[in-house]
Motif scaffolding. Structure first.
Motif, PDB file in Angstrom:
ATOM      1  N   GLY A 140       0.575  -1.158   0.031  1.00 43.59           N
ATOM      2  CA  GLY A 140       0.094  -0.215  -0.008  1.00 43.59           C
ATOM      3  C   GLY A 140       0.799   1.303  -0.064  1.00 43.59           C
ATOM      4  N   TYR A 197       0.456   5.127   1.599  1.00 47.51           N
ATOM      5  CA  TYR A 197      -0.176   6.081   2.773  1.00 47.51           C
ATOM      6  C   TYR A 197       0.575   7.395   2.514  1.00 47.51           C
ATOM      7  CZ  TYR A 197      -2.264   2.025   5.209  1.00 47.51           C
ATOM      8  OH  TYR A 197      -2.982   1.003   5.342  1.00 47.51           O
ATOM      9  N   MET A 206      -4.446   6.212   4.173  1.00 43.85           N
ATOM     10  CA  MET A 206      -4.325   5.195   3.160  1.00 43.85           C
ATOM     11  C   MET A 206      -4.645   5.998   2.055  1.00 43.85           C
ATOM     12  SD  MET A 206      -6.014   3.316   0.848  1.00 43.85           S
ATOM     13  CE  MET A 206      -7.774   2.804   1.408  1.00 43.85           C
ATOM     14  N   THR A 224      -4.130   0.649  -2.077  1.00 42.18           N
ATOM     15  CA  THR A 224      -3.608  -0.542  -1.634  1.00 42.18           C
ATOM     16  C   THR A 224      -3.609  -1.604  -2.759  1.00 42.18           C
ATOM     17  OG1 THR A 224      -5.803  -1.538  -0.466  1.00 42.18           O
ATOM     18  CG2 THR A 224      -4.202  -0.404   0.695  1.00 42.18           C
ATOM     19  N   THR A 229      -3.517  -5.827  -3.455  1.00 39.23           N
ATOM     20  CA  THR A 229      -3.271  -7.503  -2.814  1.00 39.23           C
ATOM     21  C   THR A 229      -2.271  -8.129  -3.804  1.00 39.23           C
ATOM     22  OG1 THR A 229      -5.280  -8.325  -4.047  1.00 39.23           O
ATOM     23  CG2 THR A 229      -5.868  -7.189  -1.913  1.00 39.23           C
ATOM     24  N   THR A 273      -7.299  -3.566  -5.821  1.00 45.72           N
ATOM     25  CA  THR A 273      -7.019  -2.494  -5.713  1.00 45.72           C
ATOM     26  C   THR A 273      -8.172  -2.108  -4.832  1.00 45.72           C
ATOM     27  OG1 THR A 273      -7.577  -1.432  -7.682  1.00 45.72           O
ATOM     28  CG2 THR A 273      -5.459  -1.928  -7.495  1.00 45.72           C
ATOM     29  N   CYS A 286       5.290   3.696   1.514  1.00 45.71           N
ATOM     30  CA  CYS A 286       4.816   2.571   1.195  1.00 45.71           C
ATOM     31  C   CYS A 286       5.009   1.466   2.378  1.00 45.71           C
ATOM     32  CB  CYS A 286       5.535   2.092  -0.120  1.00 45.71           C
ATOM     33  SG  CYS A 286       7.139   1.585   0.319  1.00 45.71           S
ATOM     34  N   TYR A 288       1.512  -5.432   4.335  1.00 46.67           N
ATOM     35  CA  TYR A 288       0.462  -5.897   5.240  1.00 46.67           C
ATOM     36  C   TYR A 288       0.542  -7.306   5.264  1.00 46.67           C
ATOM     37  CZ  TYR A 288      -2.940  -4.955   1.503  1.00 46.67           C
ATOM     38  OH  TYR A 288      -3.752  -5.359   0.327  1.00 46.67           O
TER      39      TYR A 288
END
Length: 114
Positions: A34, A36, A46, A49, A51, A56, A94, A97
């Protein structure tokens, strides 16, 4: 784990920048990633993001202007920012997570002049 962000700078309103963040020390292919942003004294927000499989998500203000993408072969996540506004001025970070864990890169400053 190390995340290195690049690409910030000074741009005029309406212009574009592309931020890059290269990861090392993790299995990047399975990482959620992600971007931020944070103004000193305010909470980190945020921006976008992505995955491991490319799904997105964006903060409302970024929709239609910013695009997050990833290149697993380069262990890199990008944030293409178009139609920049002065209020986009921030330090951008960046992160990764779970399942790889929460890690943060150093910030890169984006300044948009009016």
């Amino acid at each position: 784990v190390q995340l290195q962000a690049f690409g910030g700078g000074l741009v005029q309103a309406g212009g574009s920048l592309r931020l890059s963040c290269t990861a090392s020390g993790m299995v990047f292919d399975v990482a959620g990633m992600g971007w931020y942003r944070q103004v000193p004294g305010k909470q980190r927000e945020m921006v976008a993001t992505i995955t491991y499989d490319g799904t997105t998500n964006y903060v409302d203000d970024a929709k239609g202007r910013f695009t997050i993408s990833r290149d697993n072969a380069k262990n890199t996540v990008y944030l293409q920012m178009n139609s920049l506004k002065p209020e986009d001025t921030d330090v951008y970070y960046c992160n990764s997570y779970p399942p790889v864990g929460w890690y943060w890169g150093q910030g890169t400053l984006v300044t948009v002049s009016s």
